[in-house]
Design a protein around this motif. Structure first.
Motif, PDB file in Angstrom:
ATOM      1  N   TYR A  16       0.825  -1.209   0.000  1.00  0.00           N
ATOM      2  CA  TYR A  16       0.000   0.000   0.000  1.00  0.00           C
ATOM      3  C   TYR A  16       0.867   1.270   0.000  1.00  0.00           C
ATOM      4  CZ  TYR A  16      -3.728  -3.264   1.174  1.00  0.00           C
ATOM      5  OH  TYR A  16      -4.626  -4.292   1.156  1.00  0.00           O
ATOM      6  N   THR A  20       0.437   3.915  -3.039  1.00  0.00           N
ATOM      7  CA  THR A  20       0.079   5.324  -2.840  1.00  0.00           C
ATOM      8  C   THR A  20       1.240   6.252  -3.176  1.00  0.00           C
ATOM      9  OG1 THR A  20       0.661   5.055  -0.495  1.00  0.00           O
ATOM     10  CG2 THR A  20      -1.670   4.821  -1.101  1.00  0.00           C
ATOM     11  N   THR A 468      -3.137  11.285  -2.397  1.00  0.00           N
ATOM     12  CA  THR A 468      -2.300  10.077  -2.432  1.00  0.00           C
ATOM     13  C   THR A 468      -1.034  10.257  -1.608  1.00  0.00           C
ATOM     14  OG1 THR A 468      -1.386  10.873  -4.538  1.00  0.00           O
ATOM     15  CG2 THR A 468      -3.174   9.250  -4.642  1.00  0.00           C
ATOM     16  N   LEU A 471      -2.061   9.676   1.919  1.00  0.00           N
ATOM     17  CA  LEU A 471      -2.239   8.247   2.164  1.00  0.00           C
ATOM     18  C   LEU A 471      -0.900   7.532   2.313  1.00  0.00           C
ATOM     19  CD1 LEU A 471      -5.183   7.230  -0.214  1.00  0.00           C
ATOM     20  CD2 LEU A 471      -5.238   7.528   2.262  1.00  0.00           C
ATOM     21  N   THR A 475       0.235   5.620   5.655  1.00  0.00           N
ATOM     22  CA  THR A 475       0.544   4.193   5.565  1.00  0.00           C
ATOM     23  C   THR A 475       1.952   3.896   6.068  1.00  0.00           C
ATOM     24  OG1 THR A 475      -0.911   4.054   3.634  1.00  0.00           O
ATOM     25  CG2 THR A 475       0.555   2.198   4.012  1.00  0.00           C
ATOM     26  N   ALA A 486      -7.200  -0.141   4.289  1.00  0.00           N
ATOM     27  CA  ALA A 486      -7.111  -0.397   2.849  1.00  0.00           C
ATOM     28  C   ALA A 486      -7.734  -1.738   2.506  1.00  0.00           C
ATOM     29  CB  ALA A 486      -5.646  -0.358   2.409  1.00  0.00           C
ATOM     30  N   HIS A 487      -7.495  -2.766   3.368  1.00  0.00           N
ATOM     31  CA  HIS A 487      -8.084  -4.087   3.114  1.00  0.00           C
ATOM     32  C   HIS A 487      -9.603  -4.022   3.159  1.00  0.00           C
ATOM     33  CE1 HIS A 487      -9.423  -8.177   4.278  1.00  0.00           C
ATOM     34  NE2 HIS A 487      -8.487  -8.548   3.404  1.00  0.00           N
ATOM     35  N   CYS A 489     -11.469  -1.354   2.577  1.00  0.00           N
ATOM     36  CA  CYS A 489     -11.945  -0.594   1.409  1.00  0.00           C
ATOM     37  C   CYS A 489     -11.944  -1.465   0.160  1.00  0.00           C
ATOM     38  CB  CYS A 489     -11.067   0.639   1.195  1.00  0.00           C
ATOM     39  SG  CYS A 489     -11.243   1.896   2.485  1.00  0.00           S
TER      40      CYS A 489
END
Length: 519
Positions: A16, A20, A468, A471, A475, A486-487, A489
């Motif tokens: 992730y 991002t 982004t 994010l 992250t 994220a998982h 979503c």
């Protein structure tokens, strides 16, 4: 059966962060390019590609049908005379023609000295190329074929290197000491002072007068002889005009005004390009001969003649003389405007409607640079050229700049948009910005009207890049928490597709993927 949830559960926080971070980098590069393209060309690159390439491709059939219909319906117009085509073009872009600057400076005595002081090129190649075309048109003709000195000068006008141009002019004079156009080039580019340029032009004037009288006696002997006579007349008029400008710069105002008056009576085609009446107006303003200036304006300030910032703003300045010294915005706002003040405000409105860029320079809210050799009417280049020479005349009229300042903002609100039709002029053209960027050097910030808002795609890429990047930062700082978010979503985003797959599999008794593998 492939279980998508198994795949999603194998994704680690590092994935992730990489996703991002890469998205932020790509959107940032797109944002930088979009901003550069907008600053240079005034529009969005993505928008241009969408309009010019993607939309016609998507609507290709409709566009082709429309073109066929318009082609069949107006074939007689498209294949008509050049006059009809020119008329159509003038209706589409009535004010986007580039004109020669009537008050253009000397390259050697003025532009070159600016370069020595700042190490910045004051002229663009596009502007100088237009000047080269003008000089070839004015100072060459078909009768110059096989004449070495004139062929050298034809090449010299197109040469980019100023040292090589000057060298070519000296070579032409060695071959023929009576080559007047070579003297013109030396006066324009080699002379480092106005006095030196005037000295060279006086020598050129003697030669030009001899050549003109010589060709005048043979002008009826054929088209070649007539073209040579026209060329010699152009050279003579050009030299006289530049001598008058030298006299103006050196303070001999009466001498300059007399030459400009005499030249204004000439009728050859070169006079339509030089606009010598604007030189005369500026000289008369410097002499403060306002009555004579008004007489010249009355001759050229006609609705059927091409307008210019010089004509519109000088008309407003002369009207402002009668009320500017006593004008008070506070008193006027209480009692209202009288007849004379209404006429002045209307004249300023008219001037700003023609060229809305001028007040920024006259009120000195925008920095000056040296004006270019060519200008675009109603554009920033014309505003710069006008204010560069006429600011002192506005300052000579007490209260004129104050009156302009009091009415300018209101004038701007009265200006029609480019899509609306004005009362006195064509709608403000949309082509001025691109042409001004070609005429004015890169270090000058071009004035744009109407002020353009940032395109949608710049705002979109800026938001995408920021989102982004945020994010990626979160992250990296909180990998476990952001990985769970994220998982979740991705699970929610994938749910409609999983549901659709289950519904399709329900239509078959066997596994859907198994059926597909047997096909």
């Amino acid at each position: 059966m492939w279980d998508s949830s198994v795949f999603l559960s194998t994704l680690t926080p590092k994935f992730y962060v990489a996703l991002t971070g890469t998205s932020s980098l790509i959107s940032g590069l797109i944002l930088i390019f979009e901003w550069w393209y907008f600053r240079k060309y005034g529009t969005s690159f993505i928008e241009q590609v969408s309009i010019n390439h993607i939309s016609p491709w998507i609507n290709g059939s409709d566009t082709q049908n429309e073109n066929n219909v318009s082609g069949n319906g107006s074939g007689n117009v498209a294949s008509g005379s050049p006059g009809n085509q020119a008329a159509g073009a003038s209706q589409q872009m009535p004010e986007c023609k580039v004109w020669r600057n009537p008050l253009n400076l000397y390259r050697g005595a003025e532009y070159q000295r600016f370069f020595w002081a700042t190490s910045k090129e004051p002229l663009t190649y596009y502007d100088m190329n237009l000047s080269a075309q003008d000089h070839q048109t004015f100072f060459t003709c078909d009768g110059d074929a096989r004449k070495e000195e004139y062929e050298i000068m034809q090449t010299a006008w197109r040469e980019r290197n100023p040292v090589q141009r000057i060298k070519s002019a000296h070579t032409a004079l060695e071959i023929n000491p009576e080559c007047a156009s070579a003297y013109i080039l030396l006066a324009e580019e080699e002379a480092t002072t106005i006095t030196e340029a005037e000295k060279i032009l006086k020598t050129a004037l003697k030669i030009a007068e001899i050549n003109y009288r010589r060709s005048q006696t043979t002008q009826h002997q054929g088209p070649i002889a007539e073209a040579m006579h026209r060329r010699d007349l152009n050279v003579l008029i050009y030299i006289k005009r530049r001598l008058a400008m030298c006299a103006r710069k050196l303070g001999r105002l009466k001498e300059a005004a007399k030459i400009f008056r005499d030249l204004s009576k000439e009728v050859p085609s070169i006079m339509n390009v030089l606009n010598i009446h604007e030189n005369l107006i500026e000289t008369l303003l410097e002499m403060q001969a306002y009555a004579d200036c008004q007489a010249v304006l009355a001759k050229y300030d006609d609705i059927s003649l091409p307008k210019s910032a010089t004509i519109c703003y000088t008309s407003a300045l002369l009207k402002a003389r009668s009320v500017a010294d006593k004008f008070s915005p506070d008193i006027a706002s209480k009692r209202g405007l009288n007849t004379n003040e209404c006429n002045v405000v209307e004249a300023i409105h008219r001037a700003v409607e023609f060229n809305p860029h001028v007040p920024k320079y006259l009120l000195e809210t925008k920095p000056f640079i040296l004006p270019p050799e060519h200008i675009l009417k109603r554009g920033d280049s014309e505003a710069l050229a006008y204010a560069f020479f006429h600011l002192r005349h506005w300052k000579n009229v007490e209260g004129a700049l104050n009156l302009l300042h009091c009415t300018w903002e209101g004038t701007f609100r009265m200006l029609p948009s480019p899509l609306e039709r004005g009362h006195l002029f064509y709608p403000y053209p949309t082509c001025t910005e691109c042409a001004d960027r070609e005429l004015l050097p890169a270090f000058h910030e071009v004035s744009v009207y109407p002020k353009k808002e940032l395109p949608f795609f710049i705002l979109f890429t800026a938001g995408l890049c920021s989102f982004t990047a945020l994010l990626a930062l979160l992250t990296h700082q909180y990998p476990d928490s952001m990985g769970k978010v994220a998982h979740s979503c991705l699970i929610y985003m994938a749910y409609p597709f999983i549901l659709l797959k289950e519904r399709i599999e329900a239509l078959w008794q066997c596994n859907f993927m198994h059926q597909m593998t047997r096909v």
